[in-house]
Scaffold this motif. Structure first.
Motif, mmCIF file in Angstrom:
data_model
loop_
_atom_site.group_PDB
_atom_site.id
_atom_site.type_symbol
_atom_site.label_atom_id
_atom_site.label_comp_id
_atom_site.label_asym_id
_atom_site.label_seq_id
_atom_site.Cartn_x
_atom_site.Cartn_y
_atom_site.Cartn_z
ATOM 1 N N ASP A 99 0.839 -1.207 0.000
ATOM 2 C CA ASP A 99 0.000 0.000 0.000
ATOM 3 C C ASP A 99 0.866 1.246 0.000
ATOM 4 O OD1 ASP A 99 -2.334 -1.572 0.158
ATOM 5 O OD2 ASP A 99 -2.071 -1.764 2.317
ATOM 6 N N CYS A 100 1.778 1.288 -0.931
ATOM 7 C CA CYS A 100 2.774 2.358 -0.976
ATOM 8 C C CYS A 100 2.150 3.698 -1.335
ATOM 9 C CB CYS A 100 3.853 1.963 -1.987
ATOM 10 S SG CYS A 100 5.197 3.127 -2.117
ATOM 11 N N GLU A 101 1.560 3.801 -2.504
ATOM 12 C CA GLU A 101 0.949 5.051 -2.965
ATOM 13 C C GLU A 101 -0.480 5.140 -2.465
ATOM 14 O OE1 GLU A 101 0.772 8.489 -4.066
ATOM 15 O OE2 GLU A 101 2.286 7.710 -5.451
ATOM 16 N N SER A 102 -0.862 6.303 -1.959
ATOM 17 C CA SER A 102 -2.226 6.516 -1.499
ATOM 18 C C SER A 102 -3.207 6.369 -2.660
ATOM 19 C CB SER A 102 -2.362 7.911 -0.890
ATOM 20 O OG SER A 102 -3.710 8.184 -0.578
ATOM 21 N N LYS A 103 -4.366 5.811 -2.361
ATOM 22 C CA LYS A 103 -5.416 5.676 -3.380
ATOM 23 C C LYS A 103 -6.330 6.891 -3.405
ATOM 24 C CE LYS A 103 -5.547 0.603 -3.309
ATOM 25 N NZ LYS A 103 -4.331 0.455 -2.493
ATOM 26 N N ALA A 104 -6.093 7.837 -2.513
ATOM 27 C CA ALA A 104 -6.907 9.062 -2.489
ATOM 28 C C ALA A 104 -6.668 9.884 -3.751
ATOM 29 C CB ALA A 104 -6.571 9.885 -1.255
ATOM 30 N N ARG A 105 -7.680 10.596 -4.173
ATOM 31 C CA ARG A 105 -7.592 11.405 -5.384
ATOM 32 C C ARG A 105 -7.255 12.859 -5.055
ATOM 33 N NH1 ARG A 105 -12.720 9.388 -9.135
ATOM 34 N NH2 ARG A 105 -12.137 7.166 -9.215
ATOM 35 N N ASN A 106 -6.773 13.551 -6.078
ATOM 36 C CA ASN A 106 -6.519 14.996 -6.006
ATOM 37 C C ASN A 106 -5.543 15.372 -4.890
ATOM 38 O OD1 ASN A 106 -8.447 15.427 -8.109
ATOM 39 N ND2 ASN A 106 -10.082 15.316 -6.579
ATOM 40 N N ILE A 107 -4.536 14.557 -4.703
ATOM 41 C CA ILE A 107 -3.494 14.872 -3.728
ATOM 42 C C ILE A 107 -2.436 15.754 -4.399
ATOM 43 C CG2 ILE A 107 -1.630 13.905 -2.318
ATOM 44 C CD1 ILE A 107 -3.362 11.480 -1.845
ATOM 45 N N ALA A 108 -2.050 16.817 -3.716
ATOM 46 C CA ALA A 108 -1.064 17.739 -4.283
ATOM 47 C C ALA A 108 0.271 17.034 -4.494
ATOM 48 C CB ALA A 108 -0.874 18.935 -3.350
ATOM 49 N N GLN A 109 0.965 17.442 -5.533
ATOM 50 C CA GLN A 109 2.288 16.896 -5.820
ATOM 51 C C GLN A 109 3.305 17.463 -4.841
ATOM 52 O OE1 GLN A 109 5.062 14.780 -6.812
ATOM 53 N NE2 GLN A 109 3.473 14.556 -8.359
ATOM 54 N N THR A 127 8.028 3.549 -5.129
ATOM 55 C CA THR A 127 8.087 4.977 -5.447
ATOM 56 C C THR A 127 6.685 5.563 -5.336
ATOM 57 O OG1 THR A 127 9.960 4.687 -6.945
ATOM 58 C CG2 THR A 127 8.612 6.656 -7.271
ATOM 59 N N PHE A 128 6.577 6.757 -4.754
ATOM 60 C CA PHE A 128 5.265 7.344 -4.546
ATOM 61 C C PHE A 128 5.378 8.852 -4.384
ATOM 62 C CE2 PHE A 128 7.090 6.260 -0.504
ATOM 63 C CZ PHE A 128 6.800 7.333 0.318
ATOM 64 N N ASN A 129 4.242 9.523 -4.515
ATOM 65 C CA ASN A 129 4.131 10.944 -4.209
ATOM 66 C C ASN A 129 3.656 11.122 -2.771
ATOM 67 O OD1 ASN A 129 3.661 13.880 -4.542
ATOM 68 N ND2 ASN A 129 1.500 13.306 -4.559
ATOM 69 N N TYR A 130 2.597 10.406 -2.413
ATOM 70 C CA TYR A 130 2.056 10.481 -1.047
ATOM 71 C C TYR A 130 1.604 9.089 -0.628
ATOM 72 C CZ TYR A 130 -0.792 11.684 2.976
ATOM 73 O OH TYR A 130 -1.303 11.755 4.244
ATOM 74 N N SER A 131 1.875 8.729 0.604
ATOM 75 C CA SER A 131 1.493 7.420 1.108
ATOM 76 C C SER A 131 0.673 7.557 2.384
ATOM 77 C CB SER A 131 2.744 6.566 1.390
ATOM 78 O OG SER A 131 2.377 5.301 1.901
ATOM 79 N N ASP A 132 -0.274 6.631 2.569
ATOM 80 C CA ASP A 132 -1.032 6.556 3.814
ATOM 81 C C ASP A 132 -0.370 5.599 4.806
ATOM 82 O OD1 ASP A 132 -3.160 8.266 2.944
ATOM 83 O OD2 ASP A 132 -3.925 6.602 1.731
ATOM 84 N N ASN A 133 0.716 4.972 4.399
ATOM 85 C CA ASN A 133 1.433 4.012 5.223
ATOM 86 C C ASN A 133 2.264 4.768 6.264
ATOM 87 O OD1 ASN A 133 3.468 2.239 6.220
ATOM 88 N ND2 ASN A 133 3.265 0.927 4.406
ATOM 89 N N ALA A 134 1.850 4.712 7.525
ATOM 90 C CA ALA A 134 2.493 5.510 8.578
ATOM 91 C C ALA A 134 3.964 5.148 8.745
ATOM 92 C CB ALA A 134 1.751 5.328 9.900
ATOM 93 N N ARG A 135 4.300 3.858 8.659
ATOM 94 C CA ARG A 135 5.696 3.439 8.835
ATOM 95 C C ARG A 135 6.560 3.959 7.691
ATOM 96 N NH1 ARG A 135 5.768 -2.826 9.454
ATOM 97 N NH2 ARG A 135 4.334 -2.633 7.701
ATOM 98 N N LEU A 136 6.031 3.907 6.488
ATOM 99 C CA LEU A 136 6.779 4.395 5.337
ATOM 100 C C LEU A 136 6.947 5.907 5.400
ATOM 101 C CD1 LEU A 136 8.152 3.442 2.764
ATOM 102 C CD2 LEU A 136 5.961 3.660 1.575
ATOM 103 N N LYS A 137 5.913 6.601 5.839
ATOM 104 C CA LYS A 137 6.013 8.059 5.963
ATOM 105 C C LYS A 137 7.064 8.451 6.993
ATOM 106 C CE LYS A 137 1.597 9.119 6.565
ATOM 107 N NZ LYS A 137 0.385 9.972 6.708
ATOM 108 N N GLU A 138 7.197 7.683 8.064
ATOM 109 C CA GLU A 138 8.212 7.999 9.072
ATOM 110 C C GLU A 138 9.615 7.819 8.495
ATOM 111 O OE1 GLU A 138 9.062 7.234 13.759
ATOM 112 O OE2 GLU A 138 8.438 5.493 12.588
ATOM 113 N N ILE A 139 9.814 6.778 7.692
ATOM 114 C CA ILE A 139 11.110 6.573 7.046
ATOM 115 C C ILE A 139 11.449 7.761 6.151
ATOM 116 C CG2 ILE A 139 12.370 5.167 5.374
ATOM 117 C CD1 ILE A 139 10.775 2.746 6.412
ATOM 118 N N VAL A 140 10.491 8.189 5.333
ATOM 119 C CA VAL A 140 10.707 9.308 4.422
ATOM 120 C C VAL A 140 10.978 10.591 5.187
ATOM 121 C CG1 VAL A 140 9.578 10.801 2.723
ATOM 122 C CG2 VAL A 140 9.438 8.318 2.490
ATOM 123 N N ALA A 141 10.190 10.851 6.231
ATOM 124 C CA ALA A 141 10.391 12.071 7.023
ATOM 125 C C ALA A 141 11.784 12.100 7.644
ATOM 126 C CB ALA A 141 9.321 12.163 8.113
#
Length: 225
Positions: A99-109, A127-141
């Motif tokens: 569940d890498c890339e968020s399935k939500a629409r109209n997310i800003a780049q 590879t993704f623009n925005y993810s809903d995966n909390a663990r992955l977002k922490e790695i990126v941050a």
């Protein structure tokens, strides 16, 4: 191994930057696992950069879309502390890239972000623009906070040489970013901070802030020559 191969097959279909990964971590001579983060966004102050963190807690940062080569090898390596290492190496956890890339629409780049983990012949990543995966977002941050520090260091070095009047505001911005956790591993820009702390041409408050940042990062100030 089977899981890694399945993940890789998924990436070839779904990743924006799907490509056959190298057989090993792209830092010659490294030992053990590594986690790689690449950022790509034309609107960013630094449009493209890569950070590699190795299992021995040594890291490498370079800008542009080129590979790690002799020019990069000549630059100083970075270090990360235990807390940073643990957050980044969560990339080894099973299912981290699902569940890498968020399935939500109209997310800003906000830029293309690629996270990859290598361990010998094993590989996983996405590879993704925005993810809903909390663990992955922490790695990126965490990766982006390391990059923020390095990029601040580059700006401070430039301003010390060419635009010393801008140093006060730049230093205030760095202090705020460090306070909020958006810039980490300040020890990696200690040479720049030391140079500012020793420079009688810059404002006294800039010198004090540089010295305080080093002290808070656990870096001992060097005596002026």
């Amino acid at each position: 191994m089977k899981t890694a191969l399945l993940l890789f097959g998924f990436l070839l279909q779904a990743s924006v930057a799907a490509a056959t990964p190298p057989a090993v971590c792209p830092v010659p001579g490294k030992v053990g696992d590594c986690v790689i983060f690449s950022f790509d966004w034309s609107k960013a102050a630094v449009p493209k950069y890569t950070i590699v963190v190795q299992e021995d807690r040594i890291a490498h940062y370079w800008e542009g879309d080129g590979p790690y080569d002799e020019a990069q090898r000549a630059k100083p390596s970075l270090t990360v502390n235990d807390s940073t290492f643990k957050r980044i190496f969560a990339a080894r956890e099973p299912g981290i890239f699902q569940d890498c890339e968020s399935k939500a629409r109209n997310i800003a780049q906000t830029g293309e972000k690629t996270v990859q983990w290598y361990d010998g012949d094993q590989y996983a990543g996405c590879t993704f623009n925005y993810s809903d995966n909390a663990r992955l977002k922490e790695i990126v941050a965490t990766f982006m906070a390391i990059a923020q520090t390095i990029q601040f260091g580059d700006k401070l070095k430039h301003e010390q040489r060419f635009d010393r009047l801008s140093l006060d505001a730049e230093m205030d911005a760095l202090v705020e970013e460090v306070k909020d956790g958006r810039a980490i591993e300040v020890q990696n820009i200690a040479p720049v901070l030391q140079s500012l702390a020793d420079d009688d041409r810059v404002m006294e408050r800039v010198k004090r802030k540089a010295a305080r940042l080093m002290a808070d990062a656990g870096v001992a100030a060097q005596a002026s020559q």
